[in-house]
Scaffold this active site. Structure first.
Site, PDB file in Angstrom:
ATOM      1  N   ASN A  59       0.919  -1.240   0.140  1.00 23.30           N
ATOM      2  CA  ASN A  59      -0.090   0.072  -0.124  1.00 23.30           C
ATOM      3  C   ASN A  59       0.899   1.186   0.063  1.00 23.30           C
ATOM      4  OD1 ASN A  59      -2.376  -1.700   0.195  1.00 23.30           O
ATOM      5  ND2 ASN A  59      -2.049  -1.570   2.424  1.00 23.30           N
ATOM      6  N   HIS A  80      -4.667   2.805   2.052  1.00 25.70           N
ATOM      7  CA  HIS A  80      -4.523   1.998   3.120  1.00 25.70           C
ATOM      8  C   HIS A  80      -3.260   1.839   3.753  1.00 25.70           C
ATOM      9  CE1 HIS A  80      -8.934   1.273   2.105  1.00 25.70           C
ATOM     10  NE2 HIS A  80      -8.504   0.624   1.006  1.00 25.70           N
ATOM     11  N   HIS A 116       6.427  -1.445   2.864  1.00 17.16           N
ATOM     12  CA  HIS A 116       6.406  -2.921   3.442  1.00 17.16           C
ATOM     13  C   HIS A 116       5.396  -3.554   2.341  1.00 17.16           C
ATOM     14  CE1 HIS A 116       3.391  -0.255   5.334  1.00 17.16           C
ATOM     15  NE2 HIS A 116       2.620  -1.151   5.247  1.00 17.16           N
ATOM     16  N   PHE A 117       5.762  -4.863   2.154  1.00 15.55           N
ATOM     17  CA  PHE A 117       5.254  -5.734   1.372  1.00 15.55           C
ATOM     18  C   PHE A 117       4.366  -6.871   2.143  1.00 15.55           C
ATOM     19  CE2 PHE A 117       6.814  -4.720  -2.795  1.00 15.55           C
ATOM     20  CZ  PHE A 117       7.873  -3.731  -2.632  1.00 15.55           C
TER      21      PHE A 117
HETATM   22  P1  AMP Z   1      -0.312  -1.167   6.246  1.00 14.84           P
HETATM   23  O1  AMP Z   1      -1.713  -0.580   6.252  1.00 14.84           O
HETATM   24  O2  AMP Z   1       0.057  -1.637   4.821  1.00 14.84           O
HETATM   25  O3  AMP Z   1       0.350   0.050   6.460  1.00 14.84           O
HETATM   26  O4  AMP Z   1       0.172  -1.934   7.250  1.00 14.84           O
HETATM   27  C1  AMP Z   1       0.827  -1.797   8.352  1.00 14.84           C
HETATM   28  C2  AMP Z   1       0.959  -3.218   8.973  1.00 14.84           C
HETATM   29  O5  AMP Z   1       2.044  -3.129  10.155  1.00 14.84           O
HETATM   30  C3  AMP Z   1      -0.268  -3.893   9.575  1.00 14.84           C
HETATM   31  O6  AMP Z   1      -0.561  -4.922   9.105  1.00 14.84           O
HETATM   32  C4  AMP Z   1       0.247  -3.616  11.127  1.00 14.84           C
HETATM   33  O7  AMP Z   1      -0.494  -4.853  11.816  1.00 14.84           O
HETATM   34  C5  AMP Z   1       1.681  -3.899  10.921  1.00 14.84           C
HETATM   35  N1  AMP Z   1       2.452  -3.386  12.250  1.00 14.84           N
HETATM   36  C6  AMP Z   1       2.435  -2.211  12.781  1.00 14.84           C
HETATM   37  N2  AMP Z   1       3.239  -2.102  13.721  1.00 14.84           N
HETATM   38  C7  AMP Z   1       3.869  -3.440  13.903  1.00 14.84           C
HETATM   39  C8  AMP Z   1       4.889  -4.222  14.589  1.00 14.84           C
HETATM   40  N3  AMP Z   1       5.516  -3.222  15.584  1.00 14.84           N
HETATM   41  N4  AMP Z   1       5.214  -5.497  14.278  1.00 14.84           N
HETATM   42  C9  AMP Z   1       4.855  -5.977  13.435  1.00 14.84           C
HETATM   43  N5  AMP Z   1       3.775  -5.458  12.531  1.00 14.84           N
HETATM   44  C10 AMP Z   1       3.292  -4.128  12.668  1.00 14.84           C
END
Ligand code: AMP
Ligand code: ZN
EC number: 3.6.1.17
Length: 128
Positions: free
Chosen positions: A85, A91, A98-99
């Site tokens: 995203n 989103h 990140h993927f």
């Molecule tokens: P997005 O909506 O694509 O920005 O997804 C961000 C993702 O990061 C979400 O699925 C969260 O659950 C994940 N996330 C946020 N903080 C952490 C963390 N400390 N460790 C692992 N995953 C995380």
């Protein structure tokens, strides 16, 4: 290597915030998502801090897909999605590229996609 001291994912790479690591390469780091939508839901992040996909150097990008393949295999999932995203309205919550690798074990778990399709005219397609 670009980093941002206020970025949660840069802190994970630096070991300042704990994570459940799968794989680490010179350019990428992969770990379990803390809020999985299905068991095995994982994230692959570049060690180079950038908010959006198009801001990443090509050599970083080329390191990420082989890691995604290893993780997809490691989950054992036969059905799964790769998701990436960019921007709030698309989103993105965390401002470090990140993927997601998201297993789709059944209809209830995993990614749910909303895809409002349209029917552009031949002229509109030519213009695009
Ligand atoms: P997005 O909506 O694509 O920005 O997804 C961000 C993702 O990061 C979400 O699925 C969260 O659950 C994940 N996330 C946020 N903080 C952490 C963390 N400390 N460790 C692992 N995953 C995380
Ligand atoms: Zn970062």
């Amino acid at each position: 290597m670009a980093t941002d001291e206020n970025c949660i994912f840069c802190k994970i790479i630096a070991g300042k915030i704990p994570s459940r690591k799968f794989i680490e390469t010179d350019k990428a780091y992969a770990f379990l998502d803390i809020g999985p939508t299905a068991p095995g839901h994982s994230l692959i992040i570049p060690k180079y801090h950038a908010a959006k996909f198009h801001e990443l150097p090509d050599e970083t990008l080329s390191d990420i897909l082989p890691v995604a393949k290893k993780i997809a295999l490691a989950t054992g999932a036969t059905d799964y999605n790769l998701l990436q995203n960019n921007g709030r309205i698309a989103h993105q919550v965390v401002g470090h590229v990140h993927f997601h690798v998201i297993p789709k074990p059944n209809e209830e778990q995993g990614l749910v996609v909303g895809w409002p399709s349209t029917s552009p005219s031949k002229e509109e397609l030519d213009e695009l």
